[in-house]
Motif scaffolding. Structure first.
Motif, PDB file in Angstrom:
ATOM      1  N   VAL A 109       0.828  -1.202   0.000  1.00 26.79           N
ATOM      2  CA  VAL A 109       0.000   0.000   0.000  1.00 26.79           C
ATOM      3  C   VAL A 109       0.864   1.254   0.000  1.00 26.79           C
ATOM      4  CG1 VAL A 109      -1.665   1.351   1.342  1.00 26.79           C
ATOM      5  CG2 VAL A 109      -1.970  -1.123   1.101  1.00 26.79           C
ATOM      6  N   GLY A 110       1.900   1.261   0.835  1.00 26.45           N
ATOM      7  CA  GLY A 110       2.773   2.426   0.899  1.00 26.45           C
ATOM      8  C   GLY A 110       3.484   2.694  -0.424  1.00 26.45           C
ATOM      9  N   THR A 111       3.996   1.636  -1.035  1.00 30.77           N
ATOM     10  CA  THR A 111       4.673   1.784  -2.328  1.00 30.77           C
ATOM     11  C   THR A 111       3.695   2.259  -3.386  1.00 30.77           C
ATOM     12  OG1 THR A 111       6.324   0.094  -1.817  1.00 30.77           O
ATOM     13  CG2 THR A 111       5.930   0.553  -4.143  1.00 30.77           C
ATOM     14  N   PHE A 112       2.468   1.707  -3.356  1.00 30.86           N
ATOM     15  CA  PHE A 112       1.475   2.107  -4.352  1.00 30.86           C
ATOM     16  C   PHE A 112       1.088   3.574  -4.180  1.00 30.86           C
ATOM     17  CE2 PHE A 112      -2.948   2.715  -5.692  1.00 30.86           C
ATOM     18  CZ  PHE A 112      -2.825   2.388  -7.039  1.00 30.86           C
ATOM     19  N   ASN A 113       0.932   4.025  -2.952  1.00 30.86           N
ATOM     20  CA  ASN A 113       0.561   5.424  -2.734  1.00 30.86           C
ATOM     21  C   ASN A 113       1.632   6.368  -3.282  1.00 30.86           C
ATOM     22  OD1 ASN A 113      -1.869   4.803  -1.531  1.00 30.86           O
ATOM     23  ND2 ASN A 113      -1.052   4.837   0.543  1.00 30.86           N
ATOM     24  N   GLU A 114       2.903   5.998  -3.104  1.00 31.94           N
ATOM     25  CA  GLU A 114       3.986   6.815  -3.658  1.00 31.94           C
ATOM     26  C   GLU A 114       3.961   6.764  -5.187  1.00 31.94           C
ATOM     27  OE1 GLU A 114       7.516   9.228  -3.647  1.00 31.94           O
ATOM     28  OE2 GLU A 114       5.899   8.832  -2.213  1.00 31.94           O
ATOM     29  N   ALA A 115       3.711   5.573  -5.746  1.00 32.24           N
ATOM     30  CA  ALA A 115       3.642   5.433  -7.204  1.00 32.24           C
ATOM     31  C   ALA A 115       2.476   6.231  -7.773  1.00 32.24           C
ATOM     32  CB  ALA A 115       3.498   3.961  -7.576  1.00 32.24           C
TER      33      ALA A 115
END
Length: 239
Positions: free
Chosen positions: A45-51
């Protein structure tokens, strides 16, 4: 030290996946819920939010909340096309050198505007990136150090009120980031010395932005420029 898959950046790879989905669809097409697209990208989720933040900053997608919401392919504005055209540059050494030269020319605008527009929360995120740089330095990991450095500059640019300046600067930063494969100190210096010198320059840069004093900002920008003057000799780039 060559970058590995993690150092290249999971958020950047996921942002490219989101961009591919958006470009393959007509403007306004529903791409799925955030969770749908996150699963497609196969990231946390964290990586996706940054992406997703990266994809939005590039004008590739729009996010609508609520029932029937999710991610939608965005119409490419002139500013988005500008940023994407920079990212489409050939990956030869000349193109990357040009990206560095133009990015460095834009740095004073980015830093001066950051001093005017950064909130206390923004300053805290800059200092968190300094902590990441320090941790990478202490771990003798120049690749992680360089990526933390780039993320600091990306956050400084993120508060800029000019969509055109943000688009140009972040696209140029992406060119440099995506085509840097290794970091080496200039002749006569160690990699540890390189990281320490860069770290100290960025500590002063963030302190100047937080202080807001024009004279201190000018001095910090000048010091930062000197530190980055040997970029071409300190990094191997793909050709």
């Amino acid at each position: 030290m060559a970058t590995d898959e993690t150092a290249v950046g999971r958020p950047e790879r996921a942002a490219r996946q989101i961009g591919d989905l958006a470009r393959a669809a007509s403007p306004g097409t529903w791409l799925g819920t955030k969770e749908d697209v996150r699963r497609t990208c196969d990231v946390s989720v964290g990586t996706f939010n940054e992406a997703l933040r990266l994809a939005q900053s590039r004008g590739l997608v729009r996010v609508r909340p609520g029932p029937g919401g999710g991610l939608f392919a965005a119409a490419q504005s002139p500013l988005a096309r500008l940023g994407n055209s920079v990212l489409a540059l050939d990956t030869d050494e000349t193109s990357v050198a040009d990206a560095i030269r133009i990015r460095d020319a834009l740095e004073p605008l980015i830093i001066n505007d950051a001093a005017w527009h950064s909130s206390p929360a923004d300053i805290a995120t800059y200092r968190a990136q300094l902590d990441a740089m320090a941790a990478a330095r202490d771990d003798a990991d120049p690749t992680a150090f360089l990526h933390a450095n780039w993320q600091l500059h990306e956050r400084l640019a993120g508060v800029n009120p000019s969509p055109m300046l943000r688009a140009m600067y972040t696209a140029l930063l992406d060119v440099v980031r995506n085509h840097t494969t290794a970091v080496h100190a200039a002749e006569g210096h160690t990699t540890d010395e390189l990281m320490q010198t860069r770290y100290e320059a960025h500590v002063e840069l963030v302190a100047a932005v937080a202080d807001g004093d024009p004279e201190r900002i000018r001095g910090a920008i000048a010091r930062h420029s000197v530190v980055h003057a040997n970029d071409h000799r300190q990094a191997d780039r793909t050709t």
